[in-house]
Design a protein around this motif. Structure first.
Motif, short mmCIF file in Angstrom:
data_model
loop_
_atom_site.label_atom_id
_atom_site.label_comp_id
_atom_site.label_asym_id
_atom_site.label_seq_id
_atom_site.Cartn_x
_atom_site.Cartn_y
_atom_site.Cartn_z
N ARG A 16 -10.55 13.08 -51.03
CA ARG A 16 -10.53 14.46 -50.54
C ARG A 16 -10.32 14.51 -49.02
O ARG A 16 -9.95 15.54 -48.49
CB ARG A 16 -11.80 15.20 -50.94
CG ARG A 16 -11.87 15.44 -52.45
CD ARG A 16 -13.16 16.03 -52.84
NE ARG A 16 -14.19 15.01 -52.65
CZ ARG A 16 -15.40 15.05 -53.14
NH1 ARG A 16 -15.79 16.09 -53.83
NH2 ARG A 16 -16.26 14.08 -52.93
N ASP A 19 -6.35 15.28 -47.10
CA ASP A 19 -5.85 16.52 -46.51
C ASP A 19 -6.22 16.61 -45.03
O ASP A 19 -5.42 17.03 -44.20
CB ASP A 19 -6.39 17.75 -47.25
CG ASP A 19 -5.74 17.93 -48.61
OD1 ASP A 19 -4.63 17.41 -48.83
OD2 ASP A 19 -6.34 18.62 -49.47
N GLN A 20 -7.45 16.23 -44.71
CA GLN A 20 -7.91 16.24 -43.32
C GLN A 20 -7.07 15.28 -42.48
O GLN A 20 -6.66 15.61 -41.37
CB GLN A 20 -9.39 15.85 -43.25
CG GLN A 20 -9.93 15.74 -41.85
CD GLN A 20 -11.35 15.18 -41.80
OE1 GLN A 20 -11.98 14.92 -42.82
NE2 GLN A 20 -11.85 14.99 -40.60
N SER A 23 -3.51 16.72 -41.98
CA SER A 23 -3.55 17.84 -41.03
C SER A 23 -3.73 17.33 -39.60
O SER A 23 -3.10 17.82 -38.67
CB SER A 23 -4.68 18.80 -41.38
OG SER A 23 -4.41 19.44 -42.59
N ALA A 46 -0.13 8.54 -45.77
CA ALA A 46 -0.81 8.99 -46.99
C ALA A 46 -1.00 7.84 -47.97
O ALA A 46 -2.07 7.68 -48.56
CB ALA A 46 -0.02 10.13 -47.64
#
Length: 143
Positions: A16, A19-20, A23, A46
């Motif tokens: 999870r 995403d952080q 960004s 990623a």
């Protein structure tokens, strides 16, 4: 090195957090870096982050840190991802030309091959502090 900028982020070993991380990475998208280069590096980041969590930290607590460092130079960028896993021989794995044995093996390692194609240099080494560092280097033309 003159003209370089270095940025760091530490996250929990949890998918999870991806995403952080992405960004955080996007905030450094600067115009001198071609968009294609940026997207290739973002994809490699990623995949490297996912590998650190799924493989290097598979037997560790989600509180185990994954540290990411981005260094921007005028004509290249470096991404480093540190994990606390047991490590492995990435060069040996990438050099091994054995065909996959079954469907499960088809999935295993495709991310490493993709990262190798997306960046100009890929290495994974044990550091003095007993962590592993995945290094990805990507060159781009001067603007």
């Amino acid at each position: 090195m003159p003209g370089s900028q270095k940025f760091r982020l530490q996250v929990r070993s949890d998918l999870r957090a991806l995403d952080q991380v992405l960004s955080w990475f996007d905030q450094f998208d600067e115009s001198p870096i071609p968009n294609t280069t940026w997207m290739e590096c973002k994809t490699a980041l990623a995949e490297g982050m996912t590998n650190a969590i799924r493989h290097a930290h598979k037997d560790r607590s989600s509180d185990s840190p994954v540290e990411i460092e981005l260094t921007l130079f005028p004509e290249l960028l470096e991404i480093r991802i540190w994990d606390c896993g047991p490590g492995f021989d990435i060069d040996g794995w990438l050099a091994d030309e054995q065909p996959p044995l079954d469907n499960e093996d088809l999935e295993h390692g495709r991310g490493l091959l993709m990262m190798q194609k997306l960046v100009d240099r890929l290495s994974y080494d044990r550091t003095a502090d007993r962590r592993n560092c995945l290094l990805m280097v990507k060159h781009f033309p001067p603007q």
